[in-house]
Motif scaffolding. Sequence first.
Motif, PDB file in Angstrom:
ATOM      1  N   GLY A 177       0.816  -1.212   0.000  1.00 34.27           N
ATOM      2  CA  GLY A 177       0.000   0.000   0.000  1.00 34.27           C
ATOM      3  C   GLY A 177       0.843   1.252   0.000  1.00 34.27           C
ATOM      4  O   GLY A 177       0.509   2.236  -0.667  1.00 34.27           O
ATOM      5  N   LYS A 178       1.953   1.215   0.738  1.00 34.06           N
ATOM      6  CA  LYS A 178       2.844   2.383   0.771  1.00 34.06           C
ATOM      7  C   LYS A 178       3.489   2.617  -0.590  1.00 34.06           C
ATOM      8  O   LYS A 178       3.626   3.773  -1.031  1.00 34.06           O
ATOM      9  CB  LYS A 178       3.917   2.197   1.835  1.00 34.06           C
ATOM     10  N   ARG A 179       3.872   1.557  -1.278  1.00 32.18           N
ATOM     11  CA  ARG A 179       4.468   1.718  -2.607  1.00 32.18           C
ATOM     12  C   ARG A 179       3.464   2.303  -3.596  1.00 32.18           C
ATOM     13  O   ARG A 179       3.817   3.151  -4.427  1.00 32.18           O
ATOM     14  CB  ARG A 179       4.991   0.369  -3.109  1.00 32.18           C
ATOM     15  N   VAL A 180       2.209   1.856  -3.506  1.00 28.53           N
ATOM     16  CA  VAL A 180       1.179   2.383  -4.396  1.00 28.53           C
ATOM     17  C   VAL A 180       0.949   3.861  -4.121  1.00 28.53           C
ATOM     18  O   VAL A 180       0.852   4.681  -5.052  1.00 28.53           O
ATOM     19  CB  VAL A 180      -0.133   1.590  -4.231  1.00 28.53           C
ATOM     20  N   LEU A 181       0.877   4.234  -2.842  1.00 25.94           N
ATOM     21  CA  LEU A 181       0.671   5.640  -2.486  1.00 25.94           C
ATOM     22  C   LEU A 181       1.847   6.497  -2.933  1.00 25.94           C
ATOM     23  O   LEU A 181       1.653   7.607  -3.459  1.00 25.94           O
ATOM     24  CB  LEU A 181       0.456   5.764  -0.977  1.00 25.94           C
ATOM     25  N   ASP A 182       3.060   6.004  -2.733  1.00 23.00           N
ATOM     26  CA  ASP A 182       4.244   6.751  -3.175  1.00 23.00           C
ATOM     27  C   ASP A 182       4.226   6.949  -4.687  1.00 23.00           C
ATOM     28  O   ASP A 182       4.564   8.035  -5.188  1.00 23.00           O
ATOM     29  CB  ASP A 182       5.518   6.014  -2.758  1.00 23.00           C
ATOM     30  N   ALA A 183       3.843   5.914  -5.420  1.00 19.40           N
ATOM     31  CA  ALA A 183       3.806   6.010  -6.879  1.00 19.40           C
ATOM     32  C   ALA A 183       2.784   7.042  -7.334  1.00 19.40           C
ATOM     33  O   ALA A 183       3.019   7.787  -8.291  1.00 19.40           O
ATOM     34  CB  ALA A 183       3.492   4.648  -7.483  1.00 19.40           C
ATOM     35  N   LEU A 184       1.638   7.105  -6.663  1.00 21.26           N
ATOM     36  CA  LEU A 184       0.608   8.074  -7.032  1.00 21.26           C
ATOM     37  C   LEU A 184       1.099   9.504  -6.836  1.00 21.26           C
ATOM     38  O   LEU A 184       0.817  10.383  -7.658  1.00 21.26           O
ATOM     39  CB  LEU A 184      -0.654   7.829  -6.210  1.00 21.26           C
ATOM     40  N   PHE A 185       1.843   9.748  -5.770  1.00 19.24           N
ATOM     41  CA  PHE A 185       2.313  11.105  -5.507  1.00 19.24           C
ATOM     42  C   PHE A 185       3.502  11.479  -6.388  1.00 19.24           C
ATOM     43  O   PHE A 185       3.705  12.659  -6.669  1.00 19.24           O
ATOM     44  CB  PHE A 185       2.687  11.253  -4.025  1.00 19.24           C
ATOM     45  N   VAL A 186       4.286  10.490  -6.811  1.00 17.10           N
ATOM     46  CA  VAL A 186       5.452  10.773  -7.652  1.00 17.10           C
ATOM     47  C   VAL A 186       5.048  10.923  -9.116  1.00 17.10           C
ATOM     48  O   VAL A 186       5.773  11.541  -9.908  1.00 17.10           O
ATOM     49  CB  VAL A 186       6.517   9.672  -7.470  1.00 17.10           C
ATOM     50  N   LEU A 187       3.880  10.400  -9.489  1.00 12.67           N
ATOM     51  CA  LEU A 187       3.460  10.394 -10.891  1.00 12.67           C
ATOM     52  C   LEU A 187       3.506  11.775 -11.546  1.00 12.67           C
ATOM     53  O   LEU A 187       3.971  11.889 -12.692  1.00 12.67           O
ATOM     54  CB  LEU A 187       2.052   9.797 -11.001  1.00 12.67           C
ATOM     55  N   PRO A 188       3.034  12.864 -10.899  1.00 14.15           N
ATOM     56  CA  PRO A 188       3.065  14.175 -11.575  1.00 14.15           C
ATOM     57  C   PRO A 188       4.462  14.661 -11.949  1.00 14.15           C
ATOM     58  O   PRO A 188       4.599  15.435 -12.900  1.00 14.15           O
ATOM     59  CB  PRO A 188       2.411  15.116 -10.553  1.00 14.15           C
ATOM     60  N   VAL A 189       5.494  14.239 -11.222  1.00  8.36           N
ATOM     61  CA  VAL A 189       6.849  14.666 -11.574  1.00  8.36           C
ATOM     62  C   VAL A 189       7.535  13.663 -12.481  1.00  8.36           C
ATOM     63  O   VAL A 189       8.663  13.910 -12.930  1.00  8.36           O
ATOM     64  CB  VAL A 189       7.706  14.906 -10.304  1.00  8.36           C
ATOM     65  N   ALA A 190       6.885  12.536 -12.741  1.00 11.18           N
ATOM     66  CA  ALA A 190       7.443  11.538 -13.654  1.00 11.18           C
ATOM     67  C   ALA A 190       7.081  11.834 -15.103  1.00 11.18           C
ATOM     68  O   ALA A 190       7.606  11.200 -16.010  1.00 11.18           O
ATOM     69  CB  ALA A 190       6.966  10.143 -13.271  1.00 11.18           C
ATOM     70  N   VAL A 191       6.177  12.775 -15.311  1.00  6.64           N
ATOM     71  CA  VAL A 191       5.775  13.169 -16.667  1.00  6.64           C
ATOM     72  C   VAL A 191       6.115  14.650 -16.845  1.00  6.64           C
ATOM     73  O   VAL A 191       6.289  15.383 -15.865  1.00  6.64           O
ATOM     74  CB  VAL A 191       4.265  12.935 -16.894  1.00  6.64           C
ATOM     75  N   PRO A 192       6.245  15.124 -18.085  1.00  9.02           N
ATOM     76  CA  PRO A 192       6.520  16.557 -18.300  1.00  9.02           C
ATOM     77  C   PRO A 192       5.451  17.436 -17.671  1.00  9.02           C
ATOM     78  O   PRO A 192       4.264  17.091 -17.675  1.00  9.02           O
ATOM     79  CB  PRO A 192       6.531  16.680 -19.832  1.00  9.02           C
ATOM     80  N   SER A 193       5.867  18.575 -17.126  1.00  9.04           N
ATOM     81  CA  SER A 193       4.923  19.455 -16.446  1.00  9.04           C
ATOM     82  C   SER A 193       3.866  20.004 -17.388  1.00  9.04           C
ATOM     83  O   SER A 193       2.755  20.329 -16.972  1.00  9.04           O
ATOM     84  CB  SER A 193       5.667  20.603 -15.759  1.00  9.04           C
ATOM     85  N   VAL A 194       4.198  20.097 -18.680  1.00  9.23           N
ATOM     86  CA  VAL A 194       3.202  20.573 -19.629  1.00  9.23           C
ATOM     87  C   VAL A 194       2.048  19.578 -19.744  1.00  9.23           C
ATOM     88  O   VAL A 194       0.897  19.960 -19.985  1.00  9.23           O
ATOM     89  CB  VAL A 194       3.856  20.831 -21.007  1.00  9.23           C
ATOM     90  N   VAL A 195       2.336  18.291 -19.543  1.00  7.46           N
ATOM     91  CA  VAL A 195       1.275  17.277 -19.536  1.00  7.46           C
ATOM     92  C   VAL A 195       0.381  17.465 -18.326  1.00  7.46           C
ATOM     93  O   VAL A 195      -0.845  17.334 -18.416  1.00  7.46           O
ATOM     94  CB  VAL A 195       1.894  15.866 -19.564  1.00  7.46           C
ATOM     95  N   VAL A 196       0.983  17.776 -17.183  1.00  4.64           N
ATOM     96  CA  VAL A 196       0.186  18.053 -15.982  1.00  4.64           C
ATOM     97  C   VAL A 196      -0.702  19.270 -16.217  1.00  4.64           C
ATOM     98  O   VAL A 196      -1.881  19.282 -15.845  1.00  4.64           O
ATOM     99  CB  VAL A 196       1.106  18.267 -14.766  1.00  4.64           C
ATOM    100  N   GLY A 197      -0.148  20.309 -16.841  1.00  8.60           N
ATOM    101  CA  GLY A 197      -0.949  21.493 -17.141  1.00  8.60           C
ATOM    102  C   GLY A 197      -2.121  21.179 -18.044  1.00  8.60           C
ATOM    103  O   GLY A 197      -3.248  21.646 -17.813  1.00  8.60           O
ATOM    104  N   LEU A 198      -1.888  20.378 -19.073  1.00  8.54           N
ATOM    105  CA  LEU A 198      -2.971  19.989 -19.974  1.00  8.54           C
ATOM    106  C   LEU A 198      -4.018  19.158 -19.248  1.00  8.54           C
ATOM    107  O   LEU A 198      -5.223  19.344 -19.452  1.00  8.54           O
ATOM    108  CB  LEU A 198      -2.402  19.208 -21.162  1.00  8.54           C
TER     109      LEU A 198
END
Length: 265
Positions: A97-118
């Motif tokens: 469960g901790k690994r899944v939660l960590d992955a969810l929070f790290v996901l926005p910085v694992a992709v380009p910020s322009v993708v997050v903006g879109l």
Amino acid sequence: MLVHSRAGRWATWAGFGLLFVPLFAVPLLVIVAASFSTNWSGVLPSGPTVAHYGSAVRGESLQALTTSLVTAVAASVLALLLGSWAALAATALGKRGKRVLDALFVLPVAVPSVVVGLAVLVAFSRPPFLLNGTPWIVVLAHTVLVTAFAHQSVSAALVRLDPVYEQAAASLGARPAHVLRRVRLPLLLPSLNAAAGLCFALSMGELSATMMLYPPDWMPLPVRIFTATDRGSLFTGSAVAVVLMGTTLLVLLAVSRLRTDASFR
């Protein structure tokens, strides 16, 4: 400290200088030099002047600086609350469960910020969560981008936290909420301050996602710098960039001072 010989220490400092000066110091010094110049016809800018700072600290630039400060403070507070809450909650989960939660929070910085903006633009351009065209969509995007750093910082601090203090408080009859408020959070204060400073600095310099989201009346300073240089106002843009760097450094120094003061209490 790991190098014991004098020759080794000199070699280490020389290697550091060869890497630091051309990669980090020179580009920043050139920006500072350009902010005090009127033309750039040679290798370095020339024509000393301070006129660019007049427009960099008033009018639209001052409004953009205020916008960046408000956005960065709001995003940092929200990121610190969300990231810290998730890190504390993850301690009660199993490893999976901790690994899944960590992955969810790290996901926005694992992709380009322009993708997050879109993604934020598409998700919040329809009712019932219609934020497009408001300052809140910029704050939300910045919060999404920087929460991962707050979460990781607090998670790492929790791993290093000695459980004996919490066990001692619990053995004396303290309730979990009291242990959290009077034991865990004070011990985490240096990490919380460090996370807040990092989130603030990242938000102050964010550009890619902001370019897709900002409304005309909520232009952060990095966008102002980009538009100025894009129109050919290199020297004015450099002065505004120096103001951005100086403001960010002053806030980070203040946060560092708070962390130092807290460590002596």
